[in-house]
Design a protein around this motif. Structure first.
Motif, mmCIF file in Angstrom:
data_model
loop_
_atom_site.group_PDB
_atom_site.id
_atom_site.type_symbol
_atom_site.label_atom_id
_atom_site.label_comp_id
_atom_site.label_asym_id
_atom_site.label_seq_id
_atom_site.Cartn_x
_atom_site.Cartn_y
_atom_site.Cartn_z
ATOM 1 N N LYS A 1 12.515 -3.331 4.739
ATOM 2 C CA LYS A 1 11.851 -4.805 4.946
ATOM 3 C C LYS A 1 10.516 -4.871 5.318
ATOM 4 O O LYS A 1 9.773 -5.812 5.034
ATOM 5 N N THR A 2 10.140 -4.199 6.201
ATOM 6 C CA THR A 2 8.641 -3.863 6.964
ATOM 7 C C THR A 2 8.029 -2.735 6.455
ATOM 8 O O THR A 2 8.747 -1.558 6.335
ATOM 9 N N ALA A 3 6.842 -2.738 6.718
ATOM 10 C CA ALA A 3 5.851 -1.546 6.373
ATOM 11 C C ALA A 3 6.146 -0.351 7.448
ATOM 12 O O ALA A 3 6.326 0.457 7.135
ATOM 13 N N LYS A 4 6.805 -0.670 8.713
ATOM 14 C CA LYS A 4 6.925 0.283 9.648
ATOM 15 C C LYS A 4 8.324 0.948 9.306
ATOM 16 O O LYS A 4 8.258 2.013 9.352
ATOM 17 N N ASP A 5 9.266 0.221 8.813
ATOM 18 C CA ASP A 5 10.544 0.562 8.375
ATOM 19 C C ASP A 5 10.354 1.704 7.251
ATOM 20 O O ASP A 5 10.869 2.954 7.400
ATOM 21 N N ALA A 6 9.503 1.431 6.322
ATOM 22 C CA ALA A 6 9.316 2.239 5.224
ATOM 23 C C ALA A 6 8.545 3.326 5.487
ATOM 24 O O ALA A 6 8.784 4.411 5.111
ATOM 25 N N TRP A 7 7.382 3.164 6.272
ATOM 26 C CA TRP A 7 6.654 4.200 7.014
ATOM 27 C C TRP A 7 7.435 5.231 7.947
ATOM 28 O O TRP A 7 7.456 6.357 7.675
ATOM 29 N N ASP A 8 8.405 4.801 8.763
ATOM 30 C CA ASP A 8 9.433 5.577 9.525
ATOM 31 C C ASP A 8 10.403 6.505 8.579
ATOM 32 O O ASP A 8 10.767 7.562 8.959
ATOM 33 N N ALA A 9 10.787 5.708 7.484
ATOM 34 C CA ALA A 9 11.839 6.338 6.980
ATOM 35 C C ALA A 9 11.061 7.630 6.187
ATOM 36 O O ALA A 9 11.807 8.722 5.766
ATOM 37 N N LEU A 10 9.986 7.433 5.750
ATOM 38 C CA LEU A 10 9.362 8.452 4.671
ATOM 39 C C LEU A 10 8.985 9.821 6.059
ATOM 40 O O LEU A 10 9.257 10.901 5.269
ATOM 41 N N LYS A 11 8.529 9.313 7.069
ATOM 42 C CA LYS A 11 8.440 10.402 8.178
ATOM 43 C C LYS A 11 9.490 11.088 8.389
ATOM 44 O O LYS A 11 9.580 12.477 8.355
ATOM 45 N N ALA B 1 0.818 -1.345 -0.006
ATOM 46 C CA ALA B 1 0.202 0.142 0.022
ATOM 47 C C ALA B 1 0.797 1.242 0.041
ATOM 48 O O ALA B 1 0.412 2.389 -0.794
ATOM 49 N N ILE B 2 1.954 1.236 0.938
ATOM 50 C CA ILE B 2 2.935 2.324 0.735
ATOM 51 C C ILE B 2 3.593 2.636 -0.420
ATOM 52 O O ILE B 2 3.666 3.743 -0.906
ATOM 53 N N TYR B 3 3.936 1.392 -0.987
ATOM 54 C CA TYR B 3 4.457 1.676 -2.628
ATOM 55 C C TYR B 3 3.770 2.219 -3.512
ATOM 56 O O TYR B 3 4.090 2.912 -4.434
ATOM 57 N N GLN B 4 2.206 1.830 -3.575
ATOM 58 C CA GLN B 4 1.469 2.194 -4.239
ATOM 59 C C GLN B 4 1.424 3.912 -4.130
ATOM 60 O O GLN B 4 0.762 4.632 -5.258
ATOM 61 N N GLY B 5 1.533 4.656 -2.989
ATOM 62 C CA GLY B 5 1.432 5.932 -2.718
ATOM 63 C C GLY B 5 2.652 6.676 -2.877
ATOM 64 O O GLY B 5 2.529 7.847 -2.402
ATOM 65 N N ILE B 6 3.637 6.280 -3.412
ATOM 66 C CA ILE B 6 4.941 6.961 -3.592
ATOM 67 C C ILE B 6 5.351 7.199 -4.804
ATOM 68 O O ILE B 6 5.146 6.185 -5.742
ATOM 69 N N PRO B 7 6.005 8.300 -5.446
ATOM 70 C CA PRO B 7 6.540 8.426 -6.920
ATOM 71 C C PRO B 7 7.508 7.427 -6.740
ATOM 72 O O PRO B 7 8.197 6.925 -6.023
ATOM 73 N N GLU B 8 8.066 7.318 -8.150
ATOM 74 C CA GLU B 8 9.317 6.265 -8.676
ATOM 75 C C GLU B 8 10.593 6.932 -8.036
ATOM 76 O O GLU B 8 11.232 6.090 -7.802
ATOM 77 N N ASP B 9 10.751 8.208 -7.895
ATOM 78 C CA ASP B 9 12.083 8.698 -7.329
ATOM 79 C C ASP B 9 12.329 8.313 -6.009
ATOM 80 O O ASP B 9 13.409 8.691 -5.646
#
Length: 233
Positions: free
Chosen positions: A85-95, A68-76
């Motif tokens: 590797k996890t949704a939390k890690d990806a979410w925290d990185a964006l934050k 879901a997170i990948y669907q909401g971010i641009p290619e760059d």
């Protein structure tokens, strides 16, 4: 197909198809709110919060939340999250990327608070332009997590107006309940006063000043007369 029973917004089971918002540099706060609601609706938000046990079900939810997170971010941004590797890690990185690390965030909040306190309306500035600056600063502070209260913004607006708005500001401060008054109400009253002021020219100001001088002179004569009368008595 027309006979499939689909309403165009979901599948045959009546489930709604969610169209994830796209993250850009200026919409992180709104994006994060929408993504949270969408993932809650899909039942995978707890994978981001990491509140469930380490089971196979969690792994499935984790993968769905990450997708879901990948669907909401641009290619760059894809390469930035490639190692997460996890949704939390990806979410925290964006934050961290969009809001900033804690130290940076604290410093940014302090800077913005100082800017907020220093804001002052110029004599040539209109209500819309000044309130826009105040509200933009407040919105940024709230995005960063600072809980600036409505009453604080209201008091700031009334305290920082230019001299031509002092009369209406003083009236609102004296007779209004600033603790319950909304920013929209204050801005509306200031704008209404501004519109009334536009109908007055320099001649009106001179007349007002002359009336004040005449009143002062009259009051002075009356005071002198009262003083003489006391002497005779």
């Amino acid at each position: 197909m027309a006979g499939s029973g689909s309403n165009g917004n979901g599948d045959k089971d009546g489930q709604i198809t969610l169209h994830y918002p796209m993250l850009i540099r200026s919409n992180y706060s709104a994006w994060a709110i929408k993504m949270r609601v969408f993932m809650l609706a899909q039942g995978v938000w707890d994978a981001v919060e990491r509140r469930i046990a380490n089971t196979l079900v969690e792994t499935k939810k984790d993968n769905m939340a990450l997708a879901a997170i990948y669907q909401g971010i641009p290619e760059d941004l894809l390469m930035t999250l490639a190692e997460k590797k996890t949704a939390k890690d990806a979410w925290d990185a964006l934050k961290v990327m969009f809001v900033g690390a804690d130290r940076v965030k604290v410093a940014r909040i302090q800077t913005l608070k100082a800017e907020f306190e220093a804001l002052s309306m110029k004599e040539t500035e209109c209500v819309d332009d000044f309130t826009r600056k105040v509200i933009n600063t407040v919105s940024t502070l709230r995005t960063l997590g600072d809980k600036i209260e409505e009453a604080q913004v209201v008091k700031k607006l009334l305290r920082a107006v230019s001299s031509k708005f002092v009369q209406i500001a003083s009236t609102l401060e004296q007779f209004g309940d600033l603790e319950s008054m909304s920013v929209e109400e204050v801005v509306g009253r200031l704008k209404a006063y501004e519109e009334r002021m536009k109908g007055r020219g320099d001649g009106d100001d001179r007349k007002l000043l002359l009336t004040h001088k005449e009143w002062t002179k009259k009051y002075k004569k009356k005071a002198e007369g009262d003083s003489k009368q006391q002497k005779w008595n």
